[in-house]
Design a protein around this motif. Structure first.
Motif, PDB file in Angstrom:
ATOM      1  N   LEU A 112       0.824  -1.201   0.000  1.00  0.00           N
ATOM      2  CA  LEU A 112       0.000   0.000   0.000  1.00  0.00           C
ATOM      3  C   LEU A 112       0.860   1.253   0.000  1.00  0.00           C
ATOM      4  O   LEU A 112       1.946   1.280   0.593  1.00  0.00           O
ATOM      5  CB  LEU A 112      -0.914   0.005   1.230  1.00  0.00           C
ATOM      6  CG  LEU A 112      -1.871  -1.184   1.304  1.00  0.00           C
ATOM      7  CD1 LEU A 112      -1.769  -1.860   2.657  1.00  0.00           C
ATOM      8  CD2 LEU A 112      -3.300  -0.755   1.043  1.00  0.00           C
ATOM      9  N   ALA A 113       0.364   2.276  -0.664  1.00  0.00           N
ATOM     10  CA  ALA A 113       1.085   3.554  -0.690  1.00  0.00           C
ATOM     11  C   ALA A 113       1.139   4.165   0.700  1.00  0.00           C
ATOM     12  O   ALA A 113       0.253   3.951   1.521  1.00  0.00           O
ATOM     13  CB  ALA A 113       0.387   4.515  -1.648  1.00  0.00           C
ATOM     14  N   PRO A 114       2.196   4.938   0.981  1.00  0.00           N
ATOM     15  CA  PRO A 114       2.330   5.565   2.310  1.00  0.00           C
ATOM     16  C   PRO A 114       1.446   6.790   2.456  1.00  0.00           C
ATOM     17  O   PRO A 114       1.919   7.903   2.704  1.00  0.00           O
ATOM     18  CB  PRO A 114       3.817   5.923   2.357  1.00  0.00           C
ATOM     19  CG  PRO A 114       4.192   6.146   0.933  1.00  0.00           C
ATOM     20  CD  PRO A 114       3.368   5.173   0.127  1.00  0.00           C
ATOM     21  N   ARG A 115       0.139   6.574   2.290  1.00  0.00           N
ATOM     22  CA  ARG A 115      -0.832   7.654   2.468  1.00  0.00           C
ATOM     23  C   ARG A 115      -1.915   7.160   3.415  1.00  0.00           C
ATOM     24  O   ARG A 115      -2.455   6.070   3.228  1.00  0.00           O
ATOM     25  CB  ARG A 115      -1.476   8.047   1.139  1.00  0.00           C
ATOM     26  CG  ARG A 115      -0.568   8.825   0.203  1.00  0.00           C
ATOM     27  CD  ARG A 115      -1.409   9.474  -0.885  1.00  0.00           C
ATOM     28  NE  ARG A 115      -0.592  10.228  -1.811  1.00  0.00           N
ATOM     29  CZ  ARG A 115      -0.468   9.952  -3.099  1.00  0.00           C
ATOM     30  NH1 ARG A 115      -1.114   8.910  -3.608  1.00  0.00           N
ATOM     31  NH2 ARG A 115       0.276  10.699  -3.883  1.00  0.00           N
ATOM     32  N   ALA A 116      -2.260   7.950   4.384  1.00  0.00           N
ATOM     33  CA  ALA A 116      -3.269   7.551   5.370  1.00  0.00           C
ATOM     34  C   ALA A 116      -4.650   7.975   4.875  1.00  0.00           C
ATOM     35  O   ALA A 116      -5.169   9.017   5.252  1.00  0.00           O
ATOM     36  CB  ALA A 116      -2.961   8.184   6.723  1.00  0.00           C
ATOM     37  N   THR A 117      -5.243   7.165   3.997  1.00  0.00           N
ATOM     38  CA  THR A 117      -6.581   7.446   3.501  1.00  0.00           C
ATOM     39  C   THR A 117      -7.555   6.419   4.074  1.00  0.00           C
ATOM     40  O   THR A 117      -7.155   5.358   4.553  1.00  0.00           O
ATOM     41  CB  THR A 117      -6.635   7.379   1.972  1.00  0.00           C
ATOM     42  OG1 THR A 117      -6.443   6.027   1.548  1.00  0.00           O
ATOM     43  CG2 THR A 117      -5.569   8.274   1.341  1.00  0.00           C
ATOM     44  N   ASP A 118      -8.839   6.727   3.990  1.00  0.00           N
ATOM     45  CA  ASP A 118      -9.842   5.798   4.488  1.00  0.00           C
ATOM     46  C   ASP A 118      -9.814   4.494   3.695  1.00  0.00           C
ATOM     47  O   ASP A 118      -9.962   3.414   4.265  1.00  0.00           O
ATOM     48  CB  ASP A 118     -11.231   6.435   4.402  1.00  0.00           C
ATOM     49  CG  ASP A 118     -12.316   5.545   4.983  1.00  0.00           C
ATOM     50  OD1 ASP A 118     -12.241   5.240   6.184  1.00  0.00           O
ATOM     51  OD2 ASP A 118     -13.225   5.136   4.233  1.00  0.00           O
ATOM     52  N   THR A 119      -9.604   4.588   2.381  1.00  0.00           N
ATOM     53  CA  THR A 119      -9.559   3.365   1.566  1.00  0.00           C
ATOM     54  C   THR A 119      -8.362   2.507   1.940  1.00  0.00           C
ATOM     55  O   THR A 119      -8.474   1.280   2.035  1.00  0.00           O
ATOM     56  CB  THR A 119      -9.519   3.710   0.069  1.00  0.00           C
ATOM     57  OG1 THR A 119     -10.675   4.497  -0.261  1.00  0.00           O
ATOM     58  CG2 THR A 119      -9.529   2.459  -0.785  1.00  0.00           C
ATOM     59  N   VAL A 120      -7.208   3.120   2.162  1.00  0.00           N
ATOM     60  CA  VAL A 120      -6.024   2.362   2.578  1.00  0.00           C
ATOM     61  C   VAL A 120      -6.296   1.652   3.901  1.00  0.00           C
ATOM     62  O   VAL A 120      -5.963   0.469   4.070  1.00  0.00           O
ATOM     63  CB  VAL A 120      -4.796   3.291   2.692  1.00  0.00           C
ATOM     64  CG1 VAL A 120      -3.660   2.601   3.440  1.00  0.00           C
ATOM     65  CG2 VAL A 120      -4.317   3.713   1.307  1.00  0.00           C
ATOM     66  N   ARG A 121      -6.918   2.352   4.836  1.00  0.00           N
ATOM     67  CA  ARG A 121      -7.212   1.744   6.139  1.00  0.00           C
ATOM     68  C   ARG A 121      -8.150   0.551   5.985  1.00  0.00           C
ATOM     69  O   ARG A 121      -7.910  -0.523   6.542  1.00  0.00           O
ATOM     70  CB  ARG A 121      -7.832   2.783   7.075  1.00  0.00           C
ATOM     71  CG  ARG A 121      -8.216   2.238   8.443  1.00  0.00           C
ATOM     72  CD  ARG A 121      -8.965   3.261   9.272  1.00  0.00           C
ATOM     73  NE  ARG A 121     -10.209   3.691   8.668  1.00  0.00           N
ATOM     74  CZ  ARG A 121     -11.333   2.990   8.703  1.00  0.00           C
ATOM     75  NH1 ARG A 121     -11.380   1.808   9.303  1.00  0.00           N
ATOM     76  NH2 ARG A 121     -12.434   3.457   8.120  1.00  0.00           N
ATOM     77  N   ARG A 122      -9.211   0.729   5.221  1.00  0.00           N
ATOM     78  CA  ARG A 122     -10.198  -0.335   5.067  1.00  0.00           C
ATOM     79  C   ARG A 122      -9.623  -1.524   4.290  1.00  0.00           C
ATOM     80  O   ARG A 122      -9.900  -2.683   4.611  1.00  0.00           O
ATOM     81  CB  ARG A 122     -11.446   0.210   4.370  1.00  0.00           C
ATOM     82  CG  ARG A 122     -12.148   1.290   5.180  1.00  0.00           C
ATOM     83  CD  ARG A 122     -13.284   1.913   4.405  1.00  0.00           C
ATOM     84  NE  ARG A 122     -14.475   1.086   4.444  1.00  0.00           N
ATOM     85  CZ  ARG A 122     -15.509   1.255   3.628  1.00  0.00           C
ATOM     86  NH1 ARG A 122     -15.474   2.195   2.703  1.00  0.00           N
ATOM     87  NH2 ARG A 122     -16.559   0.470   3.735  1.00  0.00           N
ATOM     88  N   LEU A 123      -8.820  -1.254   3.278  1.00  0.00           N
ATOM     89  CA  LEU A 123      -8.209  -2.352   2.537  1.00  0.00           C
ATOM     90  C   LEU A 123      -7.187  -3.096   3.387  1.00  0.00           C
ATOM     91  O   LEU A 123      -7.052  -4.315   3.283  1.00  0.00           O
ATOM     92  CB  LEU A 123      -7.557  -1.838   1.254  1.00  0.00           C
ATOM     93  CG  LEU A 123      -8.503  -1.426   0.129  1.00  0.00           C
ATOM     94  CD1 LEU A 123      -7.707  -0.913  -1.071  1.00  0.00           C
ATOM     95  CD2 LEU A 123      -9.401  -2.589  -0.303  1.00  0.00           C
ATOM     96  N   THR A 124      -6.463  -2.364   4.226  1.00  0.00           N
ATOM     97  CA  THR A 124      -5.505  -3.008   5.120  1.00  0.00           C
ATOM     98  C   THR A 124      -6.223  -3.983   6.048  1.00  0.00           C
ATOM     99  O   THR A 124      -5.805  -5.141   6.205  1.00  0.00           O
ATOM    100  CB  THR A 124      -4.756  -1.949   5.956  1.00  0.00           C
ATOM    101  OG1 THR A 124      -4.012  -1.099   5.071  1.00  0.00           O
ATOM    102  CG2 THR A 124      -3.804  -2.602   6.936  1.00  0.00           C
ATOM    103  N   GLU A 125      -7.309  -3.534   6.667  1.00  0.00           N
ATOM    104  CA  GLU A 125      -8.064  -4.396   7.573  1.00  0.00           C
ATOM    105  C   GLU A 125      -8.651  -5.599   6.839  1.00  0.00           C
ATOM    106  O   GLU A 125      -8.600  -6.738   7.328  1.00  0.00           O
ATOM    107  CB  GLU A 125      -9.182  -3.583   8.237  1.00  0.00           C
ATOM    108  CG  GLU A 125      -8.682  -2.490   9.174  1.00  0.00           C
ATOM    109  CD  GLU A 125      -9.792  -1.571   9.643  1.00  0.00           C
ATOM    110  OE1 GLU A 125     -10.939  -1.731   9.150  1.00  0.00           O
ATOM    111  OE2 GLU A 125      -9.535  -0.700  10.497  1.00  0.00           O
TER     112      GLU A 125
END
Length: 271
Positions: free
Chosen positions: A12-25
């Motif tokens: 994942l890109a080093p950006r704290a977005t809602d999509t990044v958070r949800r995809l990480t989980e």
């Protein structure tokens, strides 16, 4: 839903977005190892080659796809311009930046995929970035000016809408699951018509945005790579399904998707 994938990485890109958070989980729950890139580089290097998927935009794809043997699929740069006006709701041309600078009419101008300069309405081409900023042959899309009353994001898998979300009403960001939107049936009907007409012109996993024009009628807004698109109110599990197909091991890429693999540093042309 896709099965749990053992021994796979979602970079994942080093950006704290809602999509990044949800995809990480979601990826972690599914059995993938979710890893945030460090300085837009692959933190583990070549040992993850051949088993990595990515999410995070063109900069990340260009920095790591080759090293990690990732095939990042994206729509052709001229895809929107090749659609009939009945689907776009306006005239759209695929031209070079040099040609766009010669515009003598108001138009909406944008790079097709890479957000190299802001997409916006220009009174003419005189204020577009000059040759000192970008090469003359940079592809851009030039379209007639229209306004959308409502806009929707559709994650497409194998030629059908896998999941969707409203993302705006008028000028206001207003995400909601597609099923909760009063126009959901119309969105799906237009999407089915569009995807049937576009058969073979998109990769098997992509994002298509559509909208309701101010004057009425449905039209395509644009198409983008799933690995560079926000999920808004979409079910993150279904978004992940599309992302995994859209940017995964090159050895597993279907032959029909190979023409859509991004070449580092630029959007692909027509397949």
């Amino acid at each position: 839903m896709c099965p749990v994938i053992d021994d796979r990485v979602l970079l994942l890109a080093p950006r704290a977005t809602d999509t990044v958070r949800r995809l990480t989980e979601t990826a972690t729950a599914r059995g993938l190892r979710a890893v945030t890139a460090e300085g837009w580089r692959a933190p583990d290097g070549p040992r993850d080659a051949g088993r990595t998927h990515l999410y995070g935009g063109p900069l990340l794809a260009d920095r790591v796809a080759g090293e990690l043997d990732v095939a990042a699929l994206q729509p052709p740069a001229d895809w929107l311009a090749r659609l009939p006006v009945a689907l776009t709701g306006r005239r759209v041309e695929a031209v070079t930046l040099a040609q766009a600078r010669r515009l003598r009419r108001p138009a909406f101008v944008k790079p097709p995929t890479d957000k190299l300069f802001p997409a916006r309405i220009h009174p003419d081409g005189s204020r577009l970035p000059g040759p000192d900023a970008f090469d003359d042959d940079l592809p851009v899309l030039v379209s007639d000016i229209v306004r959308f009353d409502r806009e929707y994001r559709l994650f497409v898998l194998d030629g059908a809408v896998h999941v969707g979300s409203r993302y705006s009403v008028g000028p206001r960001l207003d995400p909601a699951r597609l099923a909760q939107d009063p126009y959901a049936a119309e969105v799906r009907a237009f999407a089915a018509e569009l995807l049937a007409a576009a058969d073979g012109s998109l990769p098997s996993a992509a994002v298509v945005d559509v909208g309701l024009l101010d004057e009425g009628g449905w039209a395509v807004v644009e198409a983008n790579p799933a690995w560079a698109s926000g999920g808004y109110a979409c079910d993150p599990g279904k978004v992940l399904d599309v992302v995994l197909r859209a940017a995964g091991p090159k050895a597993e890429t279907a032959p029909e998707d190979l023409p859509f693999v991004r070449a580092a540093g630029r959007a692909t042309g027509s397949p």
